[in-house]
Design an enzyme around this catalytic site. Structure first.
Site, PDB file in Angstrom:
ATOM      1  N   CYS A 281     -37.248  29.504 -26.865  1.00  0.00           N
ATOM      2  CA  CYS A 281     -37.441  30.771 -26.153  1.00  0.00           C
ATOM      3  C   CYS A 281     -36.315  31.774 -26.382  1.00  0.00           C
ATOM      4  O   CYS A 281     -36.329  32.872 -25.815  1.00  0.00           O
ATOM      5  CB  CYS A 281     -37.599  30.519 -24.650  1.00  0.00           C
ATOM      6  SG  CYS A 281     -36.073  30.007 -23.815  1.00  0.00           S
TER       7      CYS A 281
ATOM      8  N   CYS B  18     -36.857  26.239 -20.562  1.00  0.00           N
ATOM      9  CA  CYS B  18     -38.034  25.585 -21.139  1.00  0.00           C
ATOM     10  C   CYS B  18     -37.772  24.142 -21.587  1.00  0.00           C
ATOM     11  O   CYS B  18     -38.695  23.451 -22.013  1.00  0.00           O
ATOM     12  CB  CYS B  18     -38.578  26.399 -22.314  1.00  0.00           C
ATOM     13  SG  CYS B  18     -37.518  26.384 -23.767  1.00  0.00           S
TER      14      CYS B  18
ATOM     15  N   PRO C 125      -8.675  21.322 -37.720  1.00  0.00           N
ATOM     16  CA  PRO C 125      -8.819  20.768 -39.077  1.00  0.00           C
ATOM     17  C   PRO C 125      -9.655  21.684 -39.959  1.00  0.00           C
ATOM     18  O   PRO C 125     -10.609  22.315 -39.496  1.00  0.00           O
ATOM     19  CB  PRO C 125      -9.545  19.431 -38.844  1.00  0.00           C
ATOM     20  CG  PRO C 125      -9.359  19.124 -37.397  1.00  0.00           C
ATOM     21  CD  PRO C 125      -9.249  20.440 -36.700  1.00  0.00           C
ATOM     22  N   ASP C 126      -9.271  21.782 -41.246  1.00  0.00           N
ATOM     23  CA  ASP C 126     -10.094  22.557 -42.161  1.00  0.00           C
ATOM     24  C   ASP C 126     -11.133  21.651 -42.810  1.00  0.00           C
ATOM     25  O   ASP C 126     -11.241  20.469 -42.476  1.00  0.00           O
ATOM     26  CB  ASP C 126      -9.237  23.283 -43.198  1.00  0.00           C
ATOM     27  CG  ASP C 126      -8.607  22.342 -44.210  1.00  0.00           C
ATOM     28  OD1 ASP C 126      -8.724  21.110 -44.051  1.00  0.00           O
ATOM     29  OD2 ASP C 126      -7.992  22.837 -45.167  1.00  0.00           O
ATOM     30  N   PHE C 127     -11.887  22.214 -43.730  1.00  0.00           N
ATOM     31  CA  PHE C 127     -12.979  21.462 -44.344  1.00  0.00           C
ATOM     32  C   PHE C 127     -12.620  20.928 -45.724  1.00  0.00           C
ATOM     33  O   PHE C 127     -12.873  19.780 -46.033  1.00  0.00           O
ATOM     34  CB  PHE C 127     -14.238  22.333 -44.429  1.00  0.00           C
ATOM     35  CG  PHE C 127     -14.898  22.539 -43.106  1.00  0.00           C
ATOM     36  CD1 PHE C 127     -15.929  21.714 -42.697  1.00  0.00           C
ATOM     37  CD2 PHE C 127     -14.493  23.549 -42.254  1.00  0.00           C
ATOM     38  CE1 PHE C 127     -16.549  21.883 -41.461  1.00  0.00           C
ATOM     39  CE2 PHE C 127     -15.095  23.740 -41.017  1.00  0.00           C
ATOM     40  CZ  PHE C 127     -16.123  22.904 -40.629  1.00  0.00           C
ATOM     41  N   ARG C 128     -12.021  21.773 -46.560  1.00  0.00           N
ATOM     42  CA  ARG C 128     -11.849  21.391 -47.956  1.00  0.00           C
ATOM     43  C   ARG C 128     -10.404  21.215 -48.388  1.00  0.00           C
ATOM     44  O   ARG C 128     -10.132  20.998 -49.564  1.00  0.00           O
ATOM     45  CB  ARG C 128     -12.523  22.433 -48.858  1.00  0.00           C
ATOM     46  CG  ARG C 128     -14.033  22.401 -48.731  1.00  0.00           C
ATOM     47  CD  ARG C 128     -14.704  23.496 -49.511  1.00  0.00           C
ATOM     48  NE  ARG C 128     -16.149  23.339 -49.476  1.00  0.00           N
ATOM     49  CZ  ARG C 128     -16.917  23.684 -48.458  1.00  0.00           C
ATOM     50  NH1 ARG C 128     -16.375  24.214 -47.385  1.00  0.00           N
ATOM     51  NH2 ARG C 128     -18.224  23.487 -48.490  1.00  0.00           N
TER      52      ARG C 128
ATOM     53  N   CYS D 286     -31.494  28.991 -27.308  1.00  0.00           N
ATOM     54  CA  CYS D 286     -32.598  28.047 -27.259  1.00  0.00           C
ATOM     55  C   CYS D 286     -33.449  28.216 -28.510  1.00  0.00           C
ATOM     56  O   CYS D 286     -33.804  29.336 -28.881  1.00  0.00           O
ATOM     57  CB  CYS D 286     -33.444  28.285 -26.005  1.00  0.00           C
ATOM     58  SG  CYS D 286     -34.961  27.281 -25.970  1.00  0.00           S
TER      59      CYS D 286
ATOM     60  N   LEU E 112       0.986  30.953 -45.573  1.00  0.00           N
ATOM     61  CA  LEU E 112       0.523  31.929 -44.582  1.00  0.00           C
ATOM     62  C   LEU E 112       1.586  32.229 -43.534  1.00  0.00           C
ATOM     63  O   LEU E 112       1.807  33.390 -43.169  1.00  0.00           O
ATOM     64  CB  LEU E 112      -0.735  31.399 -43.887  1.00  0.00           C
ATOM     65  CG  LEU E 112      -2.093  31.724 -44.492  1.00  0.00           C
ATOM     66  CD1 LEU E 112      -3.160  30.867 -43.832  1.00  0.00           C
ATOM     67  CD2 LEU E 112      -2.429  33.196 -44.333  1.00  0.00           C
TER      68      LEU E 112
ATOM     69  N   THR F  14      -6.011  26.306 -39.375  1.00  0.00           N
ATOM     70  CA  THR F  14      -5.205  25.078 -39.421  1.00  0.00           C
ATOM     71  C   THR F  14      -3.823  25.295 -38.814  1.00  0.00           C
ATOM     72  O   THR F  14      -3.216  24.350 -38.301  1.00  0.00           O
ATOM     73  CB  THR F  14      -5.054  24.546 -40.859  1.00  0.00           C
ATOM     74  OG1 THR F  14      -4.439  25.542 -41.683  1.00  0.00           O
ATOM     75  CG2 THR F  14      -6.399  24.154 -41.438  1.00  0.00           C
TER      76      THR F  14
ATOM     77  N   ASP G  40     -14.264  29.835 -34.566  1.00  0.00           N
ATOM     78  CA  ASP G  40     -13.470  29.439 -33.399  1.00  0.00           C
ATOM     79  C   ASP G  40     -13.082  30.581 -32.475  1.00  0.00           C
ATOM     80  O   ASP G  40     -12.392  30.368 -31.483  1.00  0.00           O
ATOM     81  CB  ASP G  40     -12.209  28.704 -33.860  1.00  0.00           C
ATOM     82  CG  ASP G  40     -11.441  29.454 -34.944  1.00  0.00           C
ATOM     83  OD1 ASP G  40     -11.308  30.684 -34.833  1.00  0.00           O
ATOM     84  OD2 ASP G  40     -10.980  28.804 -35.899  1.00  0.00           O
TER      85      ASP G  40
ATOM     86  N   ASN H  73     -14.510  31.672 -40.016  1.00  0.00           N
ATOM     87  CA  ASN H  73     -14.230  30.736 -38.930  1.00  0.00           C
ATOM     88  C   ASN H  73     -15.135  30.982 -37.725  1.00  0.00           C
ATOM     89  O   ASN H  73     -15.522  32.116 -37.435  1.00  0.00           O
ATOM     90  CB  ASN H  73     -12.763  30.838 -38.521  1.00  0.00           C
ATOM     91  CG  ASN H  73     -11.838  30.544 -39.694  1.00  0.00           C
ATOM     92  OD1 ASN H  73     -12.169  29.756 -40.574  1.00  0.00           O
ATOM     93  ND2 ASN H  73     -10.681  31.186 -39.721  1.00  0.00           N
TER      94      ASN H  73
ATOM     95  N   ALA I 186     -10.642  28.907 -43.224  1.00  0.00           N
ATOM     96  CA  ALA I 186     -10.201  27.785 -42.394  1.00  0.00           C
ATOM     97  C   ALA I 186      -8.692  27.578 -42.414  1.00  0.00           C
ATOM     98  O   ALA I 186      -8.117  27.057 -41.456  1.00  0.00           O
ATOM     99  CB  ALA I 186     -10.899  26.504 -42.849  1.00  0.00           C
TER     100      ALA I 186
ATOM    101  N   HIS J 267     -20.090  33.387 -40.576  1.00  0.00           N
ATOM    102  CA  HIS J 267     -20.813  32.127 -40.389  1.00  0.00           C
ATOM    103  C   HIS J 267     -21.173  31.883 -38.933  1.00  0.00           C
ATOM    104  O   HIS J 267     -21.437  30.756 -38.529  1.00  0.00           O
ATOM    105  CB  HIS J 267     -19.992  30.961 -40.939  1.00  0.00           C
ATOM    106  CG  HIS J 267     -19.838  31.013 -42.427  1.00  0.00           C
ATOM    107  ND1 HIS J 267     -18.800  30.384 -43.093  1.00  0.00           N
ATOM    108  CD2 HIS J 267     -20.584  31.617 -43.377  1.00  0.00           C
ATOM    109  CE1 HIS J 267     -18.926  30.604 -44.395  1.00  0.00           C
ATOM    110  NE2 HIS J 267     -20.001  31.344 -44.589  1.00  0.00           N
TER     111      HIS J 267
ATOM    112  N   ASN K 137      -3.039  31.692 -49.759  1.00  0.00           N
ATOM    113  CA  ASN K 137      -3.747  30.427 -49.571  1.00  0.00           C
ATOM    114  C   ASN K 137      -2.918  29.291 -50.155  1.00  0.00           C
ATOM    115  O   ASN K 137      -2.304  29.441 -51.218  1.00  0.00           O
ATOM    116  CB  ASN K 137      -5.119  30.469 -50.253  1.00  0.00           C
ATOM    117  CG  ASN K 137      -5.997  29.307 -49.847  1.00  0.00           C
ATOM    118  OD1 ASN K 137      -6.311  29.133 -48.664  1.00  0.00           O
ATOM    119  ND2 ASN K 137      -6.401  28.489 -50.799  1.00  0.00           N
TER     120      ASN K 137
ATOM    121  N   CYS L 151     -32.355  23.695 -22.962  1.00  0.00           N
ATOM    122  CA  CYS L 151     -32.570  24.969 -22.284  1.00  0.00           C
ATOM    123  C   CYS L 151     -32.955  24.748 -20.824  1.00  0.00           C
ATOM    124  O   CYS L 151     -33.830  23.923 -20.517  1.00  0.00           O
ATOM    125  CB  CYS L 151     -33.666  25.748 -23.004  1.00  0.00           C
ATOM    126  SG  CYS L 151     -34.011  27.370 -22.297  1.00  0.00           S
TER     127      CYS L 151
END
Length: 263
Positions: free
Chosen positions: A145, A169, A43-46, A142, A249, A38, A119, A117, A34, A134, A232, A166
Site C-alpha cells: 500500500c 495492511c 564497515p565498507d563493502f569492497r 509498505c 581522507l 568507514t 546512513d 551511502n 563507503a 542508492h 580514496n 505494515c
C-alpha cells in the site's frame, strides 16, 4: 596518522593545488562512497575488510542484498541488515561529513552532495542538500500500500529479530534502499547528470567507483572539460582522469577544515 597518510612536504604541495582549485571553481560536484562512512566505524563493502570479502552464513552478501532475494527470504535479509543498517544511531558523523556541511554553509558547495551511502550521516552533520543515489535507511515503505515509515519506527522491530510488517495492511515493509536488480531513482540520477556535466571540479571521496551507473557520473565532468580530484585509499579505474589523487581522507579533510577557517 593512518597508513595512507603522505609525507607532509608532498601532501602540502598537493593540498595547495587542491585549495586553489576549490577557490577558483564556480561549480563543484561531490561524490561520496563507503570510504567516507568507514571513518565513522561503518564497515565498507569492497575495501580490505569489506563485507563482500566473505559470505554471511554461507551466502554471498550480493545475493542477500538483491531485490528478488529480499522478497523470497525477508527473514535472512533483515538478519543481515540488522547488524549495520539498523544500528545507525550508534555511529556519528566524522570530519568529512562536517567539513562538507561547512563548505555548503559557506557557499562553496551550491549543488550539495551526491552519496552512495545509505546512513544519512551527511544530513546529521548539517548538510542541507544531499542526493542519495542508492536510497536511504531513513525511511521505508509498505510493498503493497506504499505506507511510509521512518527509521525510528522500523529499527526497533528489526533489532528485536522481527520482520517489519505494515500496520495498515500487514504486508512486508522494504527499506527505501536500491537493492541489486533495482534501478536508481530517476529524478536523482537526472539531477546528478546535470550537476556533474556542468561541474568545473568534481571531488570523489571514499569510493572505489565500481558500482554503476553511479560510478559513471564523475566521468561526465572529465568528458565536458572539468577537473577531477580523487580521495580514496585504493586505486580506482578513474585515477588516470584525475588532476590530483590523495589516499588519506582524514589527512585531506583535516587540512581542508583548517583552511576553511580562514574564509
Amino acid at each position: 596518522m593512518s597508513e595512507y597518510s603522505e609525507d607532509k612536504s608532498i601532501f602540502d604541495k598537493k593540498f595547495e593545488e587542491l585549495w586553489s582549485l576549490l577557490m577558483r571553481s564556480r561549480k563543484i560536484a561531490v561524490f561520496t562512497g563507503a570510504g567516507v562512512s568507514t571513518l565513522s566505524g561503518i564497515p565498507d563493502f569492497r575495501g580490505k575488510h569489506g563485507v563482500y570479502n566473505s559470505p554471511w552464513q554461507g551466502l554471498p552478501v550480493e545475493t542477500i542484498l538483491s531485490y528478488d532475494y529480499f522478497f523470497s527470504h525477508p527473514d535472512i535479509f533483515y538478519k543481515w541488515t540488522e547488524e549495520v543498517w539498523y544500528h545507525l544511531e550508534d555511529y556519528k558523523p566524522n570530519i568529512v561529513h562536517y567539513t562538507l556541511a561547512k563548505m555548503e554553509e559557506k557557499g562553496i558547495l551550491k549543488d550539495g552532495v551526491f552519496t552512495q551511502n545509505i546512513d544519512f550521516l551527511h544530513q546529521r552533520a548539517g548538510s542541507k542538500k544531499v542526493w542519495e543515489l542508492h536510497g536511504s535507511a531513513r525511511h521505508s515503505y509498505c510493498t503493497n500500500c506504499n505506507g511510509f515509515y521512518k527509521y525510528e519506527e522500523i529499527a526497533p522491530i528489526v533489532q528485536r529479530g522481527e520482520i517489519p510488517k505494515c500496520t495498515r495492511c500487514g504486508s512486508l515493509i522494504k527499506p527505501d534502499i536500491v537493492l541489486y536488480g533495482e534501478n536508481l531513482p530517476m529524478s536523482v540520477l537526472r539531477q546528478a547528470e546535470t550537476v556533474f556535466s556542468q561541474a568545473d571540479l568534481t571531488l570523489i571521496l571514499g569510493s572505489s567507483l565500481t558500482v554503476y551507473p553511479a560510478a559513471s557520473l564523475p566521468k561526465l565532468t572529465s568528458y565536458y572539460g572539468g577537473k577531477v580530484v580523487i580521495v580514496n585509499a585504493d586505486p580506482t579505474d578513474q585515477d588516470k582522469d584525475a588532476t590530483l589523487i590523495f589516499r588519506d581522507l582524514e589527512q585531506t579533510f583535516n587540512a581542508l577544515d583548517e583552511a576553511l577557517r580562514s574564509i
